[in-house]
Design an enzyme around this catalytic site. Structure first.
Site, short mmCIF file in Angstrom:
data_model
loop_
_atom_site.label_atom_id
_atom_site.label_comp_id
_atom_site.label_asym_id
_atom_site.label_seq_id
_atom_site.Cartn_x
_atom_site.Cartn_y
_atom_site.Cartn_z
CG HIS A 50 -0.22 -0.07 2.53
ND1 HIS A 50 -0.23 -1.19 3.33
CD2 HIS A 50 0.58 0.82 3.15
CE1 HIS A 50 0.51 -0.97 4.40
NE2 HIS A 50 1.02 0.24 4.31
C1 T46 Z 1 3.17 0.74 6.78
C2 T46 Z 1 3.95 -0.48 7.03
C3 T46 Z 1 5.43 -0.22 7.14
C4 T46 Z 1 -3.62 -0.55 13.84
O1 T46 Z 1 -4.68 -0.77 14.46
N1 T46 Z 1 -2.84 0.50 14.20
C5 T46 Z 1 -1.68 0.79 13.56
O2 T46 Z 1 -0.99 1.77 13.93
C6 T46 Z 1 -1.27 -0.05 12.47
C7 T46 Z 1 0.02 0.26 11.71
C8 T46 Z 1 -2.05 -1.10 12.14
N2 T46 Z 1 -3.21 -1.35 12.82
C9 T46 Z 1 -3.99 -2.54 12.46
C10 T46 Z 1 -4.65 -2.48 11.11
C11 T46 Z 1 -4.65 -3.92 10.65
O3 T46 Z 1 -5.83 -4.55 11.12
O4 T46 Z 1 -3.09 -3.65 12.42
C12 T46 Z 1 -3.47 -4.54 11.38
C13 T46 Z 1 -2.27 -4.83 10.45
O5 T46 Z 1 -1.95 -3.63 9.73
P1 T46 Z 1 -1.40 -3.65 8.21
O6 T46 Z 1 -1.97 -4.80 7.51
O7 T46 Z 1 -1.63 -2.30 7.63
O8 T46 Z 1 0.18 -3.89 8.45
P2 T46 Z 1 1.35 -3.82 7.36
O9 T46 Z 1 2.54 -4.45 8.00
O10 T46 Z 1 0.93 -4.32 6.04
O11 T46 Z 1 1.64 -2.23 7.19
C14 T46 Z 1 2.11 -1.47 8.28
C15 T46 Z 1 1.41 -0.11 8.36
O12 T46 Z 1 0.00 -0.33 8.38
C16 T46 Z 1 1.73 0.77 7.19
O13 T46 Z 1 1.32 2.10 7.47
O14 T46 Z 1 3.63 1.64 6.10
O15 T46 Z 1 3.52 -1.24 8.16
#
Ligand code: T46
Length: 137
Positions: A50
């Protein structure tokens, strides 16, 4: 690469190991509003996929190694983060993927805003349209 940079963090190493201090307000070029960390990621898993509309983040691999692929539609770059004294600054409209986590790798992230799902661009096509308007290409 546009909207991507590196930050070299001070560190203190001696026979007892290393210590890396991060002073919010002076070592980081934005106000840090959120900190999270990612770990226990299997080697074949790809996270991210993303971009963000406005968020700035600094990624620091504090243990092990992680490969980050960045794409702003003009350039694509693969960066191996394996040094806990290096921060990777990713600004808005940069598509990111994090992969090849080594066993025990931990990725620490400092973010400029609280979590806000409306700041995410999770469709590559939508991201591409916005990035091309900003960067050209
Ligand atoms: C990015 C990369 C480097 C939250 O509730 N709070 C938070 O601050 C974050 C980051 C995530 N979440 C929840 C949302 C999802 O249900 O945690 C779950 C996993 O998040 P996500 O699938 O977005 O994780 P990544 O590793 O794909 O991405 C993350 C960050 O979301 C993103 O901003 O740049 O790490």
């Amino acid at each position: 690469m546009l909207n991507v940079g590196f930050i070299k963090l001070r560190h203190f190493s001696d026979g007892r190991g290393f210590l890396v201090p991060i002073e919010l307000g002076s070592d980081i070029p934005f106000n840090v509003k959120r900190i999270y960390y990612i770990g226990a990621v299997d080697h074949d898993v790809i996270r991210g996929r993303h971009a963000h509309k406005a968020l700035h983040q600094i990624l620091i691999c504090i243990s092990g190694s992680v490969t980050v692929t960045l794409d702003n539609t003009i350039e694509k770059q693969e960066i191996v983060l394996d040094d806990p004294t290096i921060g990777l600054h990713i600004g808005p409209l940069v598509w990111r993927e994090m992969a090849k986590f080594s066993v025990g790798a931990v990725l620490l992230v400092l973010a400029s805003q609280h979590y806000d799902e409306s700041d995410y661009l999770r469709s590559y096509e939508v991201f591409q349209g916005q990035a091309r308007r900003l960067f050209g290409g």
